[in-house]
Design an enzyme around this catalytic site. Sequence first.
Site, PDB file in Angstrom:
ATOM      1  N   VAL A 200      -9.898 -73.239  37.235  1.00  0.00           N
ATOM      2  CA  VAL A 200     -10.963 -72.354  36.760  1.00  0.00           C
ATOM      3  C   VAL A 200     -10.667 -71.854  35.343  1.00  0.00           C
ATOM      4  O   VAL A 200     -11.543 -71.890  34.463  1.00  0.00           O
ATOM      5  CB  VAL A 200     -11.170 -71.153  37.707  1.00  0.00           C
TER       6      VAL A 200
ATOM      7  N   GLY B 291      -3.665 -67.542  33.267  1.00  0.00           N
ATOM      8  CA  GLY B 291      -3.779 -68.644  34.230  1.00  0.00           C
ATOM      9  C   GLY B 291      -4.811 -69.653  33.771  1.00  0.00           C
ATOM     10  O   GLY B 291      -6.002 -69.343  33.697  1.00  0.00           O
ATOM     11  N   VAL B 292      -4.331 -70.865  33.422  1.00  0.00           N
ATOM     12  CA  VAL B 292      -5.262 -71.893  32.959  1.00  0.00           C
ATOM     13  C   VAL B 292      -5.198 -73.106  33.887  1.00  0.00           C
ATOM     14  O   VAL B 292      -4.980 -74.232  33.464  1.00  0.00           O
ATOM     15  CB  VAL B 292      -5.022 -72.271  31.471  1.00  0.00           C
ATOM     16  N   GLY B 293      -5.388 -72.837  35.191  1.00  0.00           N
ATOM     17  CA  GLY B 293      -5.507 -73.907  36.188  1.00  0.00           C
ATOM     18  C   GLY B 293      -6.940 -74.407  36.195  1.00  0.00           C
ATOM     19  O   GLY B 293      -7.614 -74.406  35.155  1.00  0.00           O
TER      20      GLY B 293
ATOM     21  N   LYS C 290     -12.341 -66.114  57.694  1.00  0.00           N
ATOM     22  CA  LYS C 290     -11.232 -66.796  57.018  1.00  0.00           C
ATOM     23  C   LYS C 290     -10.281 -67.352  58.061  1.00  0.00           C
ATOM     24  O   LYS C 290     -10.080 -66.739  59.118  1.00  0.00           O
ATOM     25  CB  LYS C 290     -10.472 -65.791  56.141  1.00  0.00           C
TER      26      LYS C 290
END
Length: 350
Positions: free
Chosen positions: A183, A179-181, A79
């Site tokens: 994905v 969370g409805v971003g 990372k």
Amino acid sequence: MVVRLGPQTLAEQMIRLDDREAGLEGVIVIHSTALGPGAGGCRLWTYPAFADAAEDATRLARGMSYKNALAGLPFGGAKAVLRRPSGTFDRKALFRAFGRAVANLGGCYVTAEDVGTSVADMTEVATVTRYVAGLNAAPGRAGGDPSPWTAQGVFDAMAAAASLTLGSDLGELRIAIQGVGSVGADLCRRLSRSGARLFIADVDREACLRLARQCGATIVEPDHILGLDVDVVAPCALGGVLNERSVDGLRARVVCGAANNQLEKPEIARHLQDRNIAYVPDFVANAGGIISVAGEYMGEAESGVATRVALIGPRVTTILEESRNRQVSPAFVADRMAEEIIAGVDREAA
Ligand code: NAD
């Protein structure tokens, strides 16, 4: 070079990035190259100090080793974490400098976008190194936005967990999505097509309203979504949402979502187990994204990505069955499976 970074963490390499002129300050941590080059995204975020960025990168790099191993990818884990400069800065110069650092590693680290970075940033990186993915895809080839693949994998993981734990198809269930971003919204549309009854929450009210219109979902206050009286909860926003308090308040029997690092600390996995809640380890459920990015890097056709993503559901079944048989948490089972793959243990022969 082997650098000991913390009491239990061993990484193969930790490369400090410091090019003040280009605004670049951060770190690349390569946790393992046992299975192939270390692959993992590049995060650009505000960190109070270098040590905070290094700690985050170390934890995330280890997570990538486990995710890539279990997803059957020929990659290790790594990372990059960059400190976001304060004020205005030259984004192109920063990512070109980052790209040069990636190039210097000669292919033992492959980067891509992550929180705070975009396709445009990786396109800049690609001007100075070929060890980058997450660029725009050609038709029929792997690549492009990984979110639909992540959503597909989460959907399949959830279906497998619901079948084993509740004996039900997703269409018969009440499902809460936090969370409805990118994905979460895609997952909702898939679940809506399967006939599930949906409850959604997001701090972005507009995103909720748009999706509620499309999917007939019920909007819930963000503070209430995890404790709702539903069958399945899908964390698709932030990490660390599963803690002592939120787990005590869960009424769902299955937790399965896209968010990375959902457990606030590893012991929460046991707490979920004690409450008889089937928790699908996040790095198993959300591997579709890295499968797509890796497929792009390897020059695969899109069908290769579909084949690997289709293995996520059966893998969840195996993990949950083993968890049930051995009376240990699914997270424990998934961690051991990943460690065995990294160590080259053949489970069939063992
Ligand atoms: P995103 O930024 O598009 O969506 C996140 C959503 O969560 C946003 O709409 C945001 O408003 C909402 N949110 C933030 N705080 C919230 C809160 N307290 N309560 C409710 N909603 C809140 O991100 P994404 O790409 O959809 O990714 C979602 C999660 O899945 C992240 O944790 C990400 O790291 C993880 N993930 C994503 C992918 C991928 O392919 N995009 C792959 C693996 C893992």
